[in-house]
Design a protein around this motif. Structure first.
Motif, PDB file in Angstrom:
ATOM      1  N   ALA A 111      35.137  57.286 -21.722  1.00 38.55           N
ATOM      2  CA  ALA A 111      33.868  58.124 -21.069  1.00 38.55           C
ATOM      3  C   ALA A 111      33.835  59.464 -21.467  1.00 38.55           C
ATOM      4  CB  ALA A 111      34.055  57.722 -19.579  1.00 38.55           C
ATOM      5  N   THR A 112      35.109  59.967 -21.635  1.00 38.32           N
ATOM      6  CA  THR A 112      35.218  61.417 -21.780  1.00 38.32           C
ATOM      7  C   THR A 112      35.517  61.705 -23.346  1.00 38.32           C
ATOM      8  OG1 THR A 112      36.032  61.869 -19.708  1.00 38.32           O
ATOM      9  CG2 THR A 112      36.393  63.534 -21.045  1.00 38.32           C
TER      10      THR A 112
ATOM     11  N   TYR B 170      31.364  63.391 -16.075  1.00 36.01           N
ATOM     12  CA  TYR B 170      31.090  62.023 -16.364  1.00 36.01           C
ATOM     13  C   TYR B 170      32.417  60.987 -16.139  1.00 36.01           C
ATOM     14  CZ  TYR B 170      29.025  58.038 -18.629  1.00 36.01           C
ATOM     15  OH  TYR B 170      28.658  56.522 -19.189  1.00 36.01           O
TER      16      TYR B 170
ATOM     17  N   ASP C  93      40.442  68.232 -18.521  1.00 37.40           N
ATOM     18  CA  ASP C  93      40.042  66.852 -18.484  1.00 37.40           C
ATOM     19  C   ASP C  93      40.297  66.524 -20.004  1.00 37.40           C
ATOM     20  OD1 ASP C  93      39.695  64.167 -18.236  1.00 37.40           O
ATOM     21  OD2 ASP C  93      37.473  64.617 -17.749  1.00 37.40           O
TER      22      ASP C  93
ATOM     23  N   SER D  46      39.001  61.986 -15.150  1.00 37.36           N
ATOM     24  CA  SER D  46      37.833  62.901 -15.011  1.00 37.36           C
ATOM     25  C   SER D  46      37.426  62.549 -13.387  1.00 37.36           C
ATOM     26  CB  SER D  46      36.771  62.124 -15.715  1.00 37.36           C
ATOM     27  OG  SER D  46      36.751  62.286 -17.172  1.00 37.36           O
TER      28      SER D  46
HETATM   29 MG   LIG Z   1      37.144  60.651 -18.358  1.00 37.50          MG
END
Ligand SMILES: [Mg+2]
Ligand SMILES: Nc1nc2c(ncn2[C@@H]2O[C@H](COP(=O)(O)OP(=O)(O)OP(=O)(O)O)[C@@H](O)[C@H]2O)c(=O)[nH]1
Length: 435
Positions: A240-241, A233, A261, A221
């Motif tokens: 996180a993604t 983010y 992403d 990301s």
């Molecule tokens: Mg990520």
């Protein structure tokens, strides 16, 4: 919402003891048990759990009833009492019966690695697609664990380990779960159809697709953000993604490609999750180029790369052109750095925060995507074909030889497959007529 809380009713984070069983079979497996346990610490912290300590047991085989040996169960009880633990998190997957036995015996919440990962995904899911996929994975995980205990759903009660499906579904029996799974699959099919249309439109626009893939926390990301100013983010935490984000990326030539992403991978990524996230991960399958982002500074770097390769294989994306990005070079020192290959056509040593590296990356993407050079020999009087050649690529040489126009063109694989084959066919036809 199916968000797990990982805290007690009083809002205090769960206090957990991590438990790892090491058997000869586990040792022979791909993941080093010690690294795996380190990773379990990160996973637990990501889920909001306070990690107190870790216990490891070496054993020939798992115990059918307790998973760990009975003596180790007693040790776990003593440590839990002493430290005031509320939870035990196992680094390997437990059977439903083992979870129940341990819970009754120890009066602790018992979580396994798979469930922890599913919980984190549930905490993170934001889009409709993500939410459906996570619930599907959770129920698929739960279903076989209910066998023979159709009424015993008390674990779905509250707090940590409720992993999702939530209190409202407390009374759900297996039939209901199956119905729900069927329903979710239908909903997912709709979302997927929508996504496919979207992707089809992107394809028609002719833009090439580039996918960022890699182990969780590798910097995917961050790269999307640094390369395209996308507002995504970025967090120093696992997963996180969850949902793919796509942005236009301009290459040095001025041509734009679509950069996507994707969700990070992890060792022993639950199969139910891969199955459920297949639609999302299709983005990777459809890519013209895969950027494999590696955290060069991780002590688990090689294992992580192997995991990513393996999952790409499972997705059927092994054959897609790939550039390996050895990211976080700024954190990489000594021996760790020396063991890396040199930058080349298919590898780039870089830091996501170094503008020069980003420029080199843009160039590398361009080279990889448009690196194909083809020569076509076309009838000189076919202005339409010659115009097509100019449209689909960069003409680097042109030569008129009697009735034949020879054109040397740089173009990418995708454009070649979509348009170039036509020129290729005319070339062959023209050459055989000329002989
Ligand atoms: Mg990520
Ligand atoms: N020092 C350094 N940190 C980096 C670099 N690239 C990313 N990071 C940091 O690594 C952490 C994870 O970055 P993300 O971009 O969220 O990683 P990700 O691959 O998207 O992770 P998931 O979405 O969890 O799979 C963040 O704290 C970033 O700031 C780099 O080149 N150098």
């Amino acid at each position: 919402m199916r968000q797990s809380t990982y805290e007690t009713e009083a809002g205090i984070p769960d206090r957990a003891i991590l438990v790892s069983l090491v058997t000869p079979a586990i040792k022979r497996g791909s993941a080093d048990p010690e690294h795996s346990l380190q990773e379990l610490v990160s996973l637990a912290e990501t889920a909001g759990v306070e990690v107190l300590t870790a216990i490891t047991q070496n054993r020939e085989t798992p115990d059918t009833r307790w998973f760990i040996g009975k003596g180790k169960v007693e040790e776990l009880r003593a440590v839990a009492d002493e430290l005031g633990a509320t939870t035990a998190i196992f680094d390997q997957e437990l059977s439903g019966a083992q979870v129940r036995n341990l819970e009754q015996e120890l009066d602790l919440k018992i979580i396994d690695r798979t469930q922890l990962i599913l919980d984190i995904f549930a905490q993170r899911a934001k889009t409709r697609e993500g939410i459906i996929q996570v619930e599907l994975a959770q129920l698929s995980y739960l279903l076989p664990r209910l066998s023979g205990h159709g009424k015993n759903l008390s674990r779905l009660g509250g707090g940590i380990g409720t992993r999702g499906p939530g209190e409202s579904k407390l009374e759900m029996d297996r039939r209901h779960i199956r119905d729900r799974i069927a329903d979710l699959k239908r909903q997912l099919a709709e979302v997927v159809q929508h996504r496919n249309l979207h992707r089809e439109r992107r394809r028609k626009s002719g833009a090439l697709q580039v996918a960022l893939v890699g182990y969780t926390n590798a910097g995917k990301s961050t790269l999307l953000r640094e390369l395209t100013d996308a507002d995504v983010y970025v967090e120093n935490q696992l997963f996180a993604t969850l949902d793919p984000t796509s942005r236009a990326l301009e290459l040095p030539s001025g041509k734009e490609v679509v950069l996507t992403d994707t969700v990070g991978f992890i060792q022993n990524l639950p199969h139910d999750l891969i199955a459920a996230f297949r639609a999302t991960l299709e983005e990777v399958n459809e890519a013209d180029l895969v950027l494999h982002v590696v955290d060069s500074s991780s002590p688990m770097r090689d294992e992580q790369m192997a995991v990513v390769d393996q999952i790409l294989g499972e997705l059927g994306a092994s054959g897609t052109p790939q550039i390996i990005l050895y990211n976080k070079m700024d954190l990489c020192e000594g021996e760790q750095a020396q063991l890396l290959p040199h930058s080349g056509e298919d590898t780039l040593l870089m830091s996501a925060f170094n503008p020069e590296d980003l420029e080199r990356l843009r160039q590398a993407i361009q080279n990889k995507l448009t690196g194909d050079t083809r020569t076509f020999a076309l009838p000189a009087d076919r202005g339409d074909l010659i115009a097509l050649a100019y449209r689909i690529g960069e003409v680097v040489a042109q030569e008129l030889d009697g009735g034949t126009m020879r054109l040397k063109i740089e173009l990418n694989k995708h454009d070649y497959e979509v348009h170039g084959y036509k020129l290729q066919a005319y070339t062959q036809q023209h050459q055989s007529e000329a002989h």
